[in-house]
Design a protein around this motif. Structure first.
Motif, PDB file in Angstrom:
ATOM      1  N   ALA A 306       3.923  -3.292   0.356  1.00  0.00           N
ATOM      2  CA  ALA A 306       2.857  -4.089  -0.252  1.00  0.00           C
ATOM      3  C   ALA A 306       2.316  -5.139   0.715  1.00  0.00           C
ATOM      4  O   ALA A 306       1.094  -5.345   0.810  1.00  0.00           O
ATOM      5  CB  ALA A 306       3.365  -4.747  -1.528  1.00  0.00           C
ATOM      6  N   TYR A 307       3.210  -5.811   1.431  1.00  0.00           N
ATOM      7  CA  TYR A 307       2.746  -6.840   2.366  1.00  0.00           C
ATOM      8  C   TYR A 307       2.047  -6.202   3.561  1.00  0.00           C
ATOM      9  O   TYR A 307       1.049  -6.727   4.065  1.00  0.00           O
ATOM     10  CB  TYR A 307       3.911  -7.711   2.824  1.00  0.00           C
ATOM     11  CG  TYR A 307       4.556  -8.480   1.700  1.00  0.00           C
ATOM     12  CD1 TYR A 307       3.843  -9.442   0.982  1.00  0.00           C
ATOM     13  CD2 TYR A 307       5.871  -8.241   1.328  1.00  0.00           C
ATOM     14  CE1 TYR A 307       4.423 -10.140  -0.060  1.00  0.00           C
ATOM     15  CE2 TYR A 307       6.464  -8.933   0.285  1.00  0.00           C
ATOM     16  CZ  TYR A 307       5.740  -9.882  -0.404  1.00  0.00           C
ATOM     17  OH  TYR A 307       6.314 -10.558  -1.455  1.00  0.00           O
ATOM     18  N   GLY A 308       2.568  -5.066   4.010  1.00  0.00           N
ATOM     19  CA  GLY A 308       1.932  -4.378   5.125  1.00  0.00           C
ATOM     20  C   GLY A 308       0.538  -3.897   4.785  1.00  0.00           C
ATOM     21  O   GLY A 308      -0.386  -3.988   5.608  1.00  0.00           O
ATOM     22  N   ALA A 337      -4.303   2.050  -2.622  1.00  0.00           N
ATOM     23  CA  ALA A 337      -2.896   2.320  -2.287  1.00  0.00           C
ATOM     24  C   ALA A 337      -2.006   1.163  -2.739  1.00  0.00           C
ATOM     25  O   ALA A 337      -0.908   1.374  -3.279  1.00  0.00           O
ATOM     26  CB  ALA A 337      -2.759   2.543  -0.776  1.00  0.00           C
ATOM     27  N   LEU A 338      -2.476  -0.060  -2.541  1.00  0.00           N
ATOM     28  CA  LEU A 338      -1.708  -1.236  -2.953  1.00  0.00           C
ATOM     29  C   LEU A 338      -1.541  -1.257  -4.468  1.00  0.00           C
ATOM     30  O   LEU A 338      -0.465  -1.607  -4.980  1.00  0.00           O
ATOM     31  CB  LEU A 338      -2.407  -2.509  -2.462  1.00  0.00           C
ATOM     32  CG  LEU A 338      -1.733  -3.839  -2.798  1.00  0.00           C
ATOM     33  CD1 LEU A 338      -0.341  -3.914  -2.187  1.00  0.00           C
ATOM     34  CD2 LEU A 338      -2.597  -5.006  -2.296  1.00  0.00           C
ATOM     35  N   ALA A 342       2.069  -1.568  -5.865  1.00  0.00           N
ATOM     36  CA  ALA A 342       2.405  -2.839  -6.529  1.00  0.00           C
ATOM     37  C   ALA A 342       1.272  -3.211  -7.477  1.00  0.00           C
ATOM     38  O   ALA A 342       0.474  -4.113  -7.194  1.00  0.00           O
ATOM     39  CB  ALA A 342       2.621  -3.938  -5.484  1.00  0.00           C
ATOM     40  N   PRO A 343       1.153  -2.508  -8.605  1.00  0.00           N
ATOM     41  CA  PRO A 343       0.025  -2.734  -9.517  1.00  0.00           C
ATOM     42  C   PRO A 343       0.012  -4.141 -10.096  1.00  0.00           C
ATOM     43  O   PRO A 343       1.054  -4.679 -10.477  1.00  0.00           O
ATOM     44  CB  PRO A 343       0.248  -1.688 -10.620  1.00  0.00           C
ATOM     45  CG  PRO A 343       1.700  -1.346 -10.541  1.00  0.00           C
ATOM     46  CD  PRO A 343       2.088  -1.481  -9.112  1.00  0.00           C
ATOM     47  N   ASP A 348      -6.375  -5.372  -8.649  1.00  0.00           N
ATOM     48  CA  ASP A 348      -7.560  -4.700  -9.197  1.00  0.00           C
ATOM     49  C   ASP A 348      -8.807  -5.555  -9.032  1.00  0.00           C
ATOM     50  O   ASP A 348      -9.899  -5.038  -8.750  1.00  0.00           O
ATOM     51  CB  ASP A 348      -7.351  -4.375 -10.680  1.00  0.00           C
ATOM     52  CG  ASP A 348      -6.324  -3.272 -10.890  1.00  0.00           C
ATOM     53  OD1 ASP A 348      -6.127  -2.472  -9.954  1.00  0.00           O
ATOM     54  OD2 ASP A 348      -5.716  -3.222 -11.975  1.00  0.00           O
ATOM     55  N   LEU A 349      -8.654  -6.868  -9.192  1.00  0.00           N
ATOM     56  CA  LEU A 349      -9.808  -7.760  -9.036  1.00  0.00           C
ATOM     57  C   LEU A 349     -10.279  -7.770  -7.587  1.00  0.00           C
ATOM     58  O   LEU A 349     -11.491  -7.729  -7.311  1.00  0.00           O
ATOM     59  CB  LEU A 349      -9.433  -9.171  -9.492  1.00  0.00           C
ATOM     60  CG  LEU A 349     -10.565 -10.193  -9.539  1.00  0.00           C
ATOM     61  CD1 LEU A 349     -11.646  -9.780 -10.536  1.00  0.00           C
ATOM     62  CD2 LEU A 349     -10.028 -11.581  -9.898  1.00  0.00           C
TER      63      LEU A 349
END
Length: 428
Positions: A306-308, A337-338, A342-343, A348-349
């Motif tokens: 997620a951070y990458g 992909a993120l 990590a939904p 989404d915003l």
């Protein structure tokens, strides 16, 4: 003669060495809460002694020695107390220490070598895992990490987080009691559980940086000292766990984000939007460090976390000569992909903002309206702020005004609120 720079020396040494000192004392005593108290006692003694007698030749060793002596005193008091209890129990016929036997001496049993260079890295890493343990609340993890790993005082943490000092002290006290009640050991987790626990550590560093890069409340948009502390912690982590790609992903994200700090506010302190920032003033050294960290995360061959992925998005911005020339299609794909990895409504915003640049505001508004229908981010100013911007671009100023006014009501940061009010004024 008194040394007027003694207090400054104490502060400097403590900021650099506090994690090693607390970690070494925790290993020595086997008690994290006691170790933190002992380190604070040593710090208090240094604040009195160094200005009067001068800075010692080995200041970190001096602090550690004082802390160790205080630990020995505590052991002896505990040993004497336990011996008194044993005598009392024997007198009452309830057993106890056998006649003629000597009580255990924890001072003699403690390790003789306390400042072993080979042990220091493990001590600091263990300190991070304990400070960020999942049994603690997020606020407690942040406060404890800034205190024992970052070396910040309660007053400094309070100023950074815009809360009263008493609140910070209460959080730290409760955190230490919670760790003691949960019997959290002072150790680096086993390989089997390290990945899950490491996520908690990375999250704390990320939360600290996020608050430093976009303050949730107060007058200023940025809190550079807090962001800088998060960067320092991330760099320490990359040295302690160099084989974890997500650690390098987090460092990359922080470096690439911090690179834009010089242009994110104007001379008056008000926020400057991305399209108006002078990209020539972005910190190219930070961008280089961020890209190197991202390349190392990619080089592990295990896919970005997620951070990458967020760092890859930040890299797209860092490489683009302008907003218009940014690779928005790639950013949309990275956000997709993120969102799968990590939904969250915030992801989404942000994807909606990228879609608005790649495909237009109408497509983005559909994503935002779906978030509204789901009740996502109900108490945040971010959703009405983005929706107001999209409605403005679609030529619907009346609806845009309503959304932006709602964003102003929800926004806790003075600088961001002023920016939103400027957008409302521009509608006229």
């Amino acid at each position: 003669m008194a040394d007027p720079t003694g207090r400054e020396a104490v502060a400097a040494v403590w900021r650099i060495e506090s994690a090693r000192i607390v970690g070494a004392l925790a290993r020595y005593t086997g008690d994290f809460a006691l170790a933190e108290d002992l380190a604070q006692e040593a710090l208090a003694e240094a604040l009195v002694t160094w200005p009067r007698e001068g800075v010692p030749a080995h200041p970190a060793g001096w602090l550690l020695t004082v802390g160790r002596r205080r630990a020995i005193d505590a052991f002896r008091r505990r040993s004497a107390r336990d011996e008194r209890y044993a005598v009392l129990a024997r007198d009452l016929g309830e057993g106890g220490v056998a006649a003629g036997s000597a009580p255990a001496d924890p001072v003699r049993e403690a390790a003789d070598v306390l400042w072993d260079p080979d042990q220091i890295d493990d001590d600091v890493l263990a300190l991070m895992f304990v400070s960020c343990h999942p049994v603690l609340s997020r606020e407690a993890r942040v406060a404890l990490t800034l205190r024992v790993v970052g070396g910040l005082t309660s007053d400094e943490i309070a100023r950074s987080c815009l809360v009263p000092t008493a609140t910070v002290q209460a959080r730290i006290t409760r955190a230490k009691k919670t760790l003691g009640a949960a019997r959290v050991p002072f150790e680096v987790p086993s390989a089997a559980e390290r990945t899950g626990r490491l996520g908690s550590v990375l999250n704390v560093v990320y939360v600290i940086f996020t608050e430093g890069s976009t303050a949730s409340s107060g007058r200023d948009l940025l809190r550079p000292d807090l962001a800088a502390e998060a960067l320092r912690l991330a760099r320490v982590l990359t040295r302690l766990v160099p084989d974890e790609p997500e650690v390098h992903g987090l460092l990359a994200l922080l470096e690439l984000t911090a690179a834009r700090f010089p242009t994110r506010t104007g001379p008056d302190g008000r926020p400057v939007l991305l399209e108006h920032q002078d990209r020539r003033r972005w910190d190219r050294s930070a961008i280089g460090r961020g890209r190197a960290a991202l390349a190392r995360a990619n080089g592990a061959g295990r896919g970005l976390g997620a951070y990458g992925l967020q760092a890859a998005i930040a890299e797209c911005h860092a490489l683009a000569p302008s907003v218009r020339a940014t690779d928005w299609e790639r950013i949309v794909l990275l956000y997709e992909a993120l969102g799968r990895l990590a939904p969250s409504p915030v992801v989404d915003l942000n994807r909606a903002v990228a879609v608005s640049m790649a495909e237009g505001p109408a497509a983005a508004l559909e994503i935002v309206d779906a978030l509204v229908a789901d009740g996502a981010l109900a108490g945040s100013h971010l959703l009405p702020s983005v929706r107001g911007e999209l409605l403005t671009r679609l030529g619907r100023p009346g609806e845009a005004r309503t959304e932006l006014e709602r964003a102003v009501e929800l926004c806790g940061n003075d600088s961001e609120r002023a920016l939103l009010e400027g957008k409302i004024a521009a509608l006229d």
